[in-house]
Enzyme design. Sequence first.
Site, PDB file in Angstrom:
ATOM      1  N   GLN A  72       0.779  -1.238   0.000  1.00  0.00           N
ATOM      2  CA  GLN A  72       0.000   0.000   0.000  1.00  0.00           C
ATOM      3  C   GLN A  72       0.811   1.288   0.000  1.00  0.00           C
ATOM      4  O   GLN A  72       0.431   2.259  -0.645  1.00  0.00           O
ATOM      5  CB  GLN A  72      -0.927  -0.002   1.219  1.00  0.00           C
ATOM      6  CG  GLN A  72      -1.935   1.126   1.232  1.00  0.00           C
ATOM      7  CD  GLN A  72      -3.096   0.804   2.137  1.00  0.00           C
ATOM      8  OE1 GLN A  72      -4.036   0.150   1.749  1.00  0.00           O
ATOM      9  NE2 GLN A  72      -3.009   1.252   3.377  1.00  0.00           N
ATOM     10  N   GLU A 124      -2.786  10.043  -0.950  1.00  0.00           N
ATOM     11  CA  GLU A 124      -1.933  10.672   0.055  1.00  0.00           C
ATOM     12  C   GLU A 124      -0.822  11.520  -0.542  1.00  0.00           C
ATOM     13  O   GLU A 124       0.156  11.838   0.129  1.00  0.00           O
ATOM     14  CB  GLU A 124      -1.373   9.602   0.986  1.00  0.00           C
ATOM     15  CG  GLU A 124      -2.498   8.870   1.722  1.00  0.00           C
ATOM     16  CD  GLU A 124      -2.001   7.858   2.732  1.00  0.00           C
ATOM     17  OE1 GLU A 124      -0.768   7.682   2.852  1.00  0.00           O
ATOM     18  OE2 GLU A 124      -2.841   7.254   3.410  1.00  0.00           O
ATOM     19  N   ASP A 162       4.263   0.317   4.210  1.00  0.00           N
ATOM     20  CA  ASP A 162       3.032  -0.169   4.832  1.00  0.00           C
ATOM     21  C   ASP A 162       2.504  -1.252   3.908  1.00  0.00           C
ATOM     22  O   ASP A 162       1.968  -0.966   2.837  1.00  0.00           O
ATOM     23  CB  ASP A 162       2.008   0.959   4.985  1.00  0.00           C
ATOM     24  CG  ASP A 162       0.668   0.454   5.546  1.00  0.00           C
ATOM     25  OD1 ASP A 162       0.579  -0.747   5.880  1.00  0.00           O
ATOM     26  OD2 ASP A 162      -0.270   1.258   5.647  1.00  0.00           O
ATOM     27  N   GLU A 221       5.033  -1.973   8.100  1.00  0.00           N
ATOM     28  CA  GLU A 221       3.761  -1.887   8.816  1.00  0.00           C
ATOM     29  C   GLU A 221       2.820  -2.983   8.320  1.00  0.00           C
ATOM     30  O   GLU A 221       2.728  -3.231   7.117  1.00  0.00           O
ATOM     31  CB  GLU A 221       3.155  -0.508   8.562  1.00  0.00           C
ATOM     32  CG  GLU A 221       1.841  -0.238   9.265  1.00  0.00           C
ATOM     33  CD  GLU A 221       1.293   1.127   8.899  1.00  0.00           C
ATOM     34  OE1 GLU A 221       0.062   1.263   8.817  1.00  0.00           O
ATOM     35  OE2 GLU A 221       2.100   2.060   8.683  1.00  0.00           O
ATOM     36  N   ASP A 281      -0.770  -1.855  12.894  1.00  0.00           N
ATOM     37  CA  ASP A 281      -1.873  -0.927  12.613  1.00  0.00           C
ATOM     38  C   ASP A 281      -3.203  -1.662  12.740  1.00  0.00           C
ATOM     39  O   ASP A 281      -3.838  -1.641  13.789  1.00  0.00           O
ATOM     40  CB  ASP A 281      -1.700  -0.316  11.222  1.00  0.00           C
ATOM     41  CG  ASP A 281      -2.844   0.618  10.840  1.00  0.00           C
ATOM     42  OD1 ASP A 281      -3.624   1.006  11.743  1.00  0.00           O
ATOM     43  OD2 ASP A 281      -2.966   0.967   9.656  1.00  0.00           O
ATOM     44  N   LYS A 318      -3.654   6.089  15.456  1.00  0.00           N
ATOM     45  CA  LYS A 318      -4.635   6.855  14.688  1.00  0.00           C
ATOM     46  C   LYS A 318      -5.783   7.219  15.617  1.00  0.00           C
ATOM     47  O   LYS A 318      -6.482   6.339  16.118  1.00  0.00           O
ATOM     48  CB  LYS A 318      -5.162   6.037  13.510  1.00  0.00           C
ATOM     49  CG  LYS A 318      -4.131   5.704  12.446  1.00  0.00           C
ATOM     50  CD  LYS A 318      -4.729   4.769  11.402  1.00  0.00           C
ATOM     51  CE  LYS A 318      -3.746   4.470  10.291  1.00  0.00           C
ATOM     52  NZ  LYS A 318      -4.279   3.459   9.341  1.00  0.00           N
ATOM     53  N   ARG A 344      -4.928   9.842   8.094  1.00  0.00           N
ATOM     54  CA  ARG A 344      -5.733   8.873   7.350  1.00  0.00           C
ATOM     55  C   ARG A 344      -5.744   9.284   5.879  1.00  0.00           C
ATOM     56  O   ARG A 344      -5.385  10.413   5.536  1.00  0.00           O
ATOM     57  CB  ARG A 344      -7.174   8.800   7.872  1.00  0.00           C
ATOM     58  CG  ARG A 344      -7.350   8.402   9.314  1.00  0.00           C
ATOM     59  CD  ARG A 344      -6.638   7.119   9.724  1.00  0.00           C
ATOM     60  NE  ARG A 344      -7.026   5.923   9.001  1.00  0.00           N
ATOM     61  CZ  ARG A 344      -7.839   4.974   9.481  1.00  0.00           C
ATOM     62  NH1 ARG A 344      -8.385   5.120  10.687  1.00  0.00           N
ATOM     63  NH2 ARG A 344      -8.088   3.880   8.784  1.00  0.00           N
ATOM     64  N   SER A 345      -6.146   8.371   5.034  1.00  0.00           N
ATOM     65  CA  SER A 345      -6.137   8.689   3.599  1.00  0.00           C
ATOM     66  C   SER A 345      -7.160   9.765   3.253  1.00  0.00           C
ATOM     67  O   SER A 345      -6.970  10.550   2.322  1.00  0.00           O
ATOM     68  CB  SER A 345      -6.385   7.428   2.770  1.00  0.00           C
ATOM     69  OG  SER A 345      -7.570   6.795   3.182  1.00  0.00           O
ATOM     70  N   LYS A 369       3.561   9.946  10.362  1.00  0.00           N
ATOM     71  CA  LYS A 369       3.385   9.835   8.908  1.00  0.00           C
ATOM     72  C   LYS A 369       2.132  10.594   8.508  1.00  0.00           C
ATOM     73  O   LYS A 369       1.078  10.466   9.127  1.00  0.00           O
ATOM     74  CB  LYS A 369       3.351   8.380   8.439  1.00  0.00           C
ATOM     75  CG  LYS A 369       2.124   7.573   8.763  1.00  0.00           C
ATOM     76  CD  LYS A 369       2.175   6.250   7.970  1.00  0.00           C
ATOM     77  CE  LYS A 369       0.907   5.449   8.134  1.00  0.00           C
ATOM     78  NZ  LYS A 369       0.891   4.260   7.257  1.00  0.00           N
TER      79      LYS A 369
END
EC number: 4.2.1.11
Length: 428
Positions: free
Chosen positions: A163, A205, A242, A286, A313, A338, A367-368, A389
């Site tokens: 990802q 992102e 990730d 991740e 995560d 998060k 978050r995206s 990040k």
Amino acid sequence: MLKSVIENVHALEIFDSRGNPTVEVFVTLSNGVVGKAEVPSGASTGENEAVELRDGGSRLGGKGVMNAVNNVNTEINDALKGLDPHDQPNIDATMIALDGTPNKGRLGANAILGVSMATACAAAKDNHQPLYRYLGGTDLEMPQTFHNVINGGEHADNGIDIQEFMITPVAKTSFRDGFEKIVNVYHTLKKVLEDMGYETGLGDEGGFAPNMKNSEEALKALHESIIKAGYKPGEDIAIACDCAASYFYNKEDGKYHLEGKVLTDEELADYYDKLLDEFPELISMEDPYDENDVEGMVKFTESHKDRIQIVLDDFICTNPKLLNKAIHEGAGNASLIKLNQIGTVTETLETIRLSRKNGYNTMISHRSGETGDTFIADFAVAVNGGQLKSGAPARSERVEKYNRLLEIEEELGKGERLAFFPDNVDLD
């Protein structure tokens, strides 16, 4: 002088960086001070995340958040009126009790988190302090940042299964100097991708989303870009991934379907080892295994914990109970944090404390689906998060966070410490 209390809590529906509805909250105190927060949302979500309340139906593709907004404007507003905004644990506990579900599914984590964040912002303003100082006191560090510059998986419409491919500055300089290095590599990467014949459209992102054949090709492009930008891989700039393995894990056969191959746990570990051997600057992974593949994650941790950072995560969803379980099982050595996975500032802080107590590194994350809200930048500094990040150095909803960090560094002065990559990870 009378102590200020919460006078009004008000929410409205706004839109995030993907054009999806989200919640904005204003908390007004009795002395007129107002705190504001905007709630993010994720594309890649763990099974155990707190519930993001959506309206369903035909309006806005079912993604409207008017029910969450109404919950803020009615029940939550009534419950919090007259409470002390500086007592964050009580504010959050009141909302959790009011919701009455284990996953905030009745009122919505997007409603509760918006109020939790906005309350902290109001209390900081009431104290005449920046948010990072209000939440964190005086002994503060700037975080090391991780930047998603090649997007795959759920964050892009291309053929890359992993990802995120991130770059991070490891040279021990100021935050500004490190960020400038990232910007230089990012712009160099665009030219490298163009020379390779790839399109350079952007993913959710801010990273590029080239339709590459595999992850190895993405890592080669990053390696080349670091060198062409004038830096040394692993010494000046390192790489992190990730994997988001839950999205290429097949529940029916219990195997990982990655780049046209069907892999067992052991074969997936061999695949990762090949990447690590070829790219020693790859220092953090991740979610390398599915969130329910405990055996695979534990075995990988046992064999790789001294070689790389293994960030959990989806495996823990910023939930202290799930983190405690992972700790006892021996899974991972770092926690991704998060706020909207758990739904309150207080519970997020609890997860961070539990991570630190057990020797786990922490990485604060966006978050995206983001907004211009910069709460996590202040939060990362306040909790000495070590790592943050927030996407590529592109798209305003990403860059806002980094610009806020530049402001904070200026306010703190050059005497403040800069957090670097954890000592337990060997970059050699």
